[in-house]
Design an enzyme around this catalytic site. Structure first.
Site, PDB file in Angstrom:
ATOM      1  N   ARG A  90      -1.724   0.133   5.576  1.00 22.07           N
ATOM      2  CA  ARG A  90      -2.544   1.260   6.021  1.00 22.07           C
ATOM      3  C   ARG A  90      -3.944   1.051   5.459  1.00 22.07           C
ATOM      4  NH1 ARG A  90       0.586   1.963   9.410  1.00 22.07           N
ATOM      5  NH2 ARG A  90       1.838   3.793   9.916  1.00 22.07           N
ATOM      6  N   ASP A 115      -5.433  -5.702   9.305  1.00 24.86           N
ATOM      7  CA  ASP A 115      -4.923  -5.251  10.596  1.00 24.86           C
ATOM      8  C   ASP A 115      -5.077  -3.736  10.692  1.00 24.86           C
ATOM      9  OD1 ASP A 115      -3.457  -5.752  13.090  1.00 24.86           O
ATOM     10  OD2 ASP A 115      -1.840  -4.601  12.162  1.00 24.86           O
ATOM     11  N   GLU A 165     -10.018   3.772  11.207  1.00 24.44           N
ATOM     12  CA  GLU A 165      -9.641   3.129  12.476  1.00 24.44           C
ATOM     13  C   GLU A 165      -9.400   4.111  13.629  1.00 24.44           C
ATOM     14  OE1 GLU A 165      -5.934   1.153  11.082  1.00 24.44           O
ATOM     15  OE2 GLU A 165      -4.889   2.292  12.615  1.00 24.44           O
ATOM     16  N   HIS A 192      -4.669  -3.269  14.436  1.00 28.85           N
ATOM     17  CA  HIS A 192      -3.330  -2.677  14.269  1.00 28.85           C
ATOM     18  C   HIS A 192      -2.331  -3.273  15.274  1.00 28.85           C
ATOM     19  CE1 HIS A 192      -1.670   0.991  12.049  1.00 28.85           C
ATOM     20  NE2 HIS A 192      -0.645   0.248  12.411  1.00 28.85           N
TER      21      HIS A 192
HETATM   22  P1  NAD Z   1       9.503   0.514   3.320  1.00 27.67           P
HETATM   23  O1  NAD Z   1       9.621   1.982   3.069  1.00 27.67           O
HETATM   24  O2  NAD Z   1      10.709  -0.264   3.709  1.00 27.67           O
HETATM   25  O3  NAD Z   1       8.878  -0.205   2.018  1.00 27.67           O
HETATM   26  C1  NAD Z   1       7.815   0.322   1.293  1.00 27.67           C
HETATM   27  C2  NAD Z   1       7.960  -0.187  -0.141  1.00 27.67           C
HETATM   28  O4  NAD Z   1       6.800   0.240  -0.876  1.00 27.67           O
HETATM   29  C3  NAD Z   1       9.185   0.364  -0.866  1.00 27.67           C
HETATM   30  O5  NAD Z   1       9.923  -0.688  -1.462  1.00 27.67           O
HETATM   31  C4  NAD Z   1       8.612   1.297  -1.921  1.00 27.67           C
HETATM   32  O6  NAD Z   1       9.372   1.377  -3.121  1.00 27.67           O
HETATM   33  C5  NAD Z   1       7.259   0.653  -2.164  1.00 27.67           C
HETATM   34  N1  NAD Z   1       6.295   1.542  -2.789  1.00 27.67           N
HETATM   35  C6  NAD Z   1       6.144   2.876  -2.617  1.00 27.67           C
HETATM   36  N2  NAD Z   1       5.140   3.332  -3.376  1.00 27.67           N
HETATM   37  C7  NAD Z   1       4.643   2.263  -4.047  1.00 27.67           C
HETATM   38  C8  NAD Z   1       3.613   2.098  -4.995  1.00 27.67           C
HETATM   39  N3  NAD Z   1       2.902   3.135  -5.443  1.00 27.67           N
HETATM   40  N4  NAD Z   1       3.373   0.853  -5.458  1.00 27.67           N
HETATM   41  C9  NAD Z   1       4.115  -0.208  -5.045  1.00 27.67           C
HETATM   42  N5  NAD Z   1       5.120  -0.104  -4.140  1.00 27.67           N
HETATM   43  C10 NAD Z   1       5.376   1.119  -3.663  1.00 27.67           C
HETATM   44  O7  NAD Z   1       8.348   0.372   4.397  1.00 27.67           O
HETATM   45  P2  NAD Z   1       8.097  -0.855   5.396  1.00 27.67           P
HETATM   46  O8  NAD Z   1       8.873  -0.669   6.641  1.00 27.67           O
HETATM   47  O9  NAD Z   1       8.202  -2.133   4.646  1.00 27.67           O
HETATM   48  O10 NAD Z   1       6.559  -0.592   5.776  1.00 27.67           O
HETATM   49  C11 NAD Z   1       5.519  -0.691   4.803  1.00 27.67           C
HETATM   50  C12 NAD Z   1       4.244  -0.124   5.388  1.00 27.67           C
HETATM   51  O11 NAD Z   1       3.803  -0.978   6.468  1.00 27.67           O
HETATM   52  C13 NAD Z   1       4.411   1.253   6.049  1.00 27.67           C
HETATM   53  O12 NAD Z   1       4.192   2.284   5.111  1.00 27.67           O
HETATM   54  C14 NAD Z   1       3.364   1.264   7.120  1.00 27.67           C
HETATM   55  O13 NAD Z   1       2.224   1.941   6.624  1.00 27.67           O
HETATM   56  C15 NAD Z   1       3.016  -0.205   7.341  1.00 27.67           C
HETATM   57  N6  NAD Z   1       3.268  -0.675   8.736  1.00 27.67           N
HETATM   58  C16 NAD Z   1       2.254  -1.276   9.413  1.00 27.67           C
HETATM   59  C17 NAD Z   1       2.466  -1.748  10.708  1.00 27.67           C
HETATM   60  C18 NAD Z   1       1.372  -2.458  11.492  1.00 27.67           C
HETATM   61  O14 NAD Z   1       1.520  -2.660  12.706  1.00 27.67           O
HETATM   62  N7  NAD Z   1       0.277  -2.876  10.879  1.00 27.67           N
HETATM   63  C19 NAD Z   1       3.714  -1.582  11.306  1.00 27.67           C
HETATM   64  C20 NAD Z   1       4.745  -0.974  10.572  1.00 27.67           C
HETATM   65  C21 NAD Z   1       4.509  -0.512   9.274  1.00 27.67           C
END
Ligand code: NAD
Length: 333
Positions: free
Chosen positions: A235, A259, A264, A296
């Site tokens: 994000r 990305d 955005e 994105h």
């Molecule tokens: P997920 O919930 O499986 O994993 C997130 C991880 O971050 C977890 O292991 C959690 O413990 C950890 N976390 C939470 N707070 C934290 C902190 N303060 N410091 C360090 N780690 C922390 O989520 P995911 O499916 O892996 O997705 C991750 C992120 O990717 C989403 O939040 C979303 O914003 C982003 N995303 C982007 C796209 C894109 O197209 N660019 C697509 C999907 C998701």
């Protein structure tokens, strides 16, 4: 009959939502506009409002929706930082999401950003098309044996760690909940400062919340190696863009691949090629030769679109039939 208002609709949303439409009684109206305070009236009378990453579902929007028949917000994404969950809870509106839609899609895009920035294939492509076969200024570095720091090792971060291990990199990680399976594979968990200190490349895969906003800021840059590469496919607001620009100007930040971008909403997913772009920060970022921006698209594979569509339909059907909402997101308060 369940009536769905689908906001921020693109041709590919309509294509996939029509292709996978279930037999049950569902009516969908596709709106190209984003959902925000100016467009809420479009949702009047729809049971379900289906939204994406840059729709703004704040308290004002939710209050209007509640008063005009909406009972469910169905996110077509995993992140939910754009929904006021507290207000949704108070108003009795349920929120569901698609928790995972091909983590590999995002992880592979993060590696694509690294490889492009490093080996400059985007520049080579343009050069060769113009008959320039010179190698001057295309030097890259081996990823093999470099240190890659991964912040957030959930579904996407884990897939990314595995890709990095495949490249023969040393992988460090920081997460509130270390993954023992990754540790067994050779990932080394450390404090965030140690990760900043040792990494040649840092990739962000944690969610955006009040703890993580601007985690990449001027203090973090002070700790990092000179010439570090930062990749953000999570994000935009995880990175303080002004601090990143300063670090790029000082050559502290050697490469930036993003990305996602903190402002955005009004830019990404739209064609602004004939407009004057007023966002000075993105224009400054675009001007750096060592910054690569995609809008994105990390999730954007056939597999992920199919998963988003089918899970969204399952979420809506569960709601309509009064079943347990397995993908519900709730306020923690
Ligand atoms: P997920 O919930 O499986 O994993 C997130 C991880 O971050 C977890 O292991 C959690 O413990 C950890 N976390 C939470 N707070 C934290 C902190 N303060 N410091 C360090 N780690 C922390 O989520 P995911 O499916 O892996 O997705 C991750 C992120 O990717 C989403 O939040 C979303 O914003 C982003 N995303 C982007 C796209 C894109 O197209 N660019 C697509 C999907 C998701």
């Amino acid at each position: 009959m369940t009536k769905i208002a689908l906001f921020s609709s693109k041709s590919y949303d309509k294509e996939y939502f029509e292709r996978f439409k279930p037999q049950s009684e569902i009516e969908i109206r596709y709106f190209k506009s984003a959902l925000n305070e100016d467009t809420t009236e479009l949702a009047k009378g729809y049971d379900v409002v289906c939204v994406f990453v840059n729709d703004q579902i704040n308290q004002t929007v939710l209050t209007y929706l509640k008063n005009h028949g909406t009972r469910l917000i169905a996110l077509r994404c995993a992140g939910f930082n754009n929904v006021d969950l507290e207000a949704a809870k108070d108003l009795g509106i349920k929120v569901v999401r698609v928790p995972a839609y091909s983590p590999s899609a995002v992880a592979e895009h993060a590696m694509a950003l690294i490889l492009t920035l490093n080996r400059k294939t985007h520049k080579a492509y343009n050069r060769v098309r113009e008959g320039n076969f010179s190698l001057e200024r295309l030097t890259g570095f081996n990823i093999h044996q470099k240190t890659i720091g991964v912040i957030g090792t959930g579904k996407i971060g884990k897939a990314f760690c595995e890709i990095c291990l495949g490249f023969g990199a040393k992988v460090m990680a920081y997460d509130l909940y270390p993954d023992s399976n990754l540790e067994e594979k050779g990932v080394l968990y450390s404090s965030i400062d140690e990760l900043f200190r040792q990494s040649d490349i840092i990739s962000l895969h944690c969610p955006l919340n009040s703890d993580t906003k601007h985690m990449i800021n001027k203090d973090a840059f002070k700790v990092m190696k000179d010439g570090v590469m930062i990749i953000n496919t999570s994000r935009g607001a995880l990175v303080d863009t002004k601090a990143a620009i300063k670090a790029l100007k000082k050559h502290k930040l050697g490469y930036l691949g993003i990305d996602v971008y903190e402002q955005e909403e009004n830019l990404f997913f739209h064609d602004h090629s004939e407009s004057i772009i007023e966002d000075e920060l993105i224009m400054r970022l675009i001007s750096f030769p060592n910054v690569l921006i995609t809008s994105h698209q990390a999730f954007f594979t056939h597999e992920a679109l199919e998963q988003i569509t089918t899970t969204t339909y399952e979420n809506i059907t569960d709601f309509a039939e009064g079943n347990e909402l397995k993908n519900e997101v709730k306020s923690e308060n």
